[in-house]
Design an enzyme around this catalytic site. Structure first.
Site, PDB file in Angstrom:
ATOM      1  N   HIS A 233       3.321  -5.774  -0.147  1.00  0.00           N
ATOM      2  CA  HIS A 233       1.952  -4.892  -0.021  1.00  0.00           C
ATOM      3  C   HIS A 233       0.581  -6.258  -0.522  1.00  0.00           C
ATOM      4  CE1 HIS A 233       1.369  -0.561  -0.629  1.00  0.00           C
ATOM      5  NE2 HIS A 233       2.510  -0.299  -1.169  1.00  0.00           N
TER       6      HIS A 233
ATOM      7  N   HIS B  54       9.571  -3.637  -2.423  1.00  0.00           N
ATOM      8  CA  HIS B  54       8.197  -3.280  -1.714  1.00  0.00           C
ATOM      9  C   HIS B  54       6.977  -3.527  -1.885  1.00  0.00           C
ATOM     10  CE1 HIS B  54       6.472   1.028  -0.248  1.00  0.00           C
ATOM     11  NE2 HIS B  54       5.585   0.886  -1.524  1.00  0.00           N
ATOM     12  N   GLU B  55       6.306  -3.847  -3.464  1.00  0.00           N
ATOM     13  CA  GLU B  55       5.202  -4.262  -3.597  1.00  0.00           C
ATOM     14  C   GLU B  55       4.811  -5.616  -3.191  1.00  0.00           C
ATOM     15  OE1 GLU B  55       3.736  -1.889  -5.107  1.00  0.00           O
ATOM     16  OE2 GLU B  55       5.300  -0.876  -5.481  1.00  0.00           O
TER      17      GLU B  55
ATOM     18  N   GLY C  80       5.111   1.571  -8.573  1.00  0.00           N
ATOM     19  CA  GLY C  80       4.626   0.030  -9.287  1.00  0.00           C
ATOM     20  C   GLY C  80       3.887   0.419  -8.156  1.00  0.00           C
TER      21      GLY C  80
ATOM     22  N   GLN D 155      -3.571  -1.911  -3.675  1.00  0.00           N
ATOM     23  CA  GLN D 155      -3.771  -0.474  -3.569  1.00  0.00           C
ATOM     24  C   GLN D 155      -4.925  -0.096  -4.324  1.00  0.00           C
ATOM     25  OE1 GLN D 155       0.547  -0.503  -3.660  1.00  0.00           O
ATOM     26  NE2 GLN D 155       0.108   1.343  -2.892  1.00  0.00           N
TER      27      GLN D 155
ATOM     28  N   CYS E 184       5.441   5.204  -0.292  1.00  0.00           N
ATOM     29  CA  CYS E 184       4.214   5.085  -1.080  1.00  0.00           C
ATOM     30  C   CYS E 184       3.124   4.989  -1.549  1.00  0.00           C
ATOM     31  CB  CYS E 184       3.802   3.437  -0.030  1.00  0.00           C
ATOM     32  SG  CYS E 184       3.027   3.094  -0.278  1.00  0.00           S
ATOM     33  N   LEU E 185       1.722   5.151  -2.795  1.00  0.00           N
ATOM     34  CA  LEU E 185       0.904   5.785  -3.026  1.00  0.00           C
ATOM     35  C   LEU E 185      -0.004   5.887  -1.953  1.00  0.00           C
ATOM     36  CD1 LEU E 185       1.003   4.611  -6.641  1.00  0.00           C
ATOM     37  CD2 LEU E 185       1.508   6.754  -5.964  1.00  0.00           C
TER      38      LEU E 185
HETATM   39 NI    NI Z   1       3.415   0.322  -1.771  1.00  0.00          NI
END
Ligand code: NI
Length: 185
Positions: free
Chosen positions: A144, A140-141, A45, A50, A98-99
């Protein structure tokens, strides 16, 4: 086009993102680029903040991580202007990453089920319930676009243990095998 992923420490990751209209400039291209960026970084995701856009948009593909017999339970979807209506069920622990926060993973407790209202990429309305891994990735997303990062939800001891690594990321002293945009380089 693969976009650089904004790293921990970037102010955009801490902002509450804004709703968008269907005439948002370059939306289709942004979504395409987010898919490409997410897959290149082996993510499940990614949220618009991000990649530096403070808008309420995130995309998810959990099909990639479902066990073979559960593959139909995976989802590949675009969520626009999402709103979590309620979270229900038992709290359960899952190790998240997380990226934007390379090389750090940690156990996060979240509720099992989520009811979410959102628009898809064609601006059609949905009101759906997800559970398990799908709910987890959505939560999680969704965090963000609310300016919340999973590291804020770790247990105090774990938070202490990762503090130095987080400071390193902030200082641009981390590496990832995908394009990343640190605050300082
Ligand atoms: Ni993340």
């Amino acid at each position: 086009m693969i976009l650089p992923v904004f790293a921990f420490g970037q102010p955009v990751l801490k902002k509450i993102a804004s709703d968008i209209n269907s005439d948002y400039d370059g939306l289709k291209l942004l979504i395409d680029n987010m898919w490409e960026t997410m897959y290149a970084a082996h993510g499940v995701g990614i949220a618009a903040p991000q990649v530096g856009a403070s808008i309420r948009l995130f995309i998810i593909d959990t099909i990639q991580i479902m066990e073979e017999e559960k593959i139909d339970e995976g989802i590949k979807k675009v969520f626009i202007n999402a709103k979590i209506i309620e979270e229900t069920g038992e709290m359960w622990v899952y190790e998240e990453g997380c990226l934007s926060i390379p090389n750090i993973r940690g156990d996060v407790e979240r509720q099992q089920k989520v009811r979410i209202q959102y628009l898809d990429e064609n601006f059609e309305k949905h009101d759906e319930i997800y559970e398990g891994i799908n709910a987890r990735v959505i939560q999680h997303e969704y965090d963000h676009i609310e300016g919340i990062l999973f590291v804020e939800k770790l247990k105090p001891l774990k938070k202490k243990l990762i503090q130095r690594k987080l400071n390193d990321i902030k200082a641009g002293k981390a590496t990832a095998d995908y394009k990343i945009k640190f605050v300082r380089v």
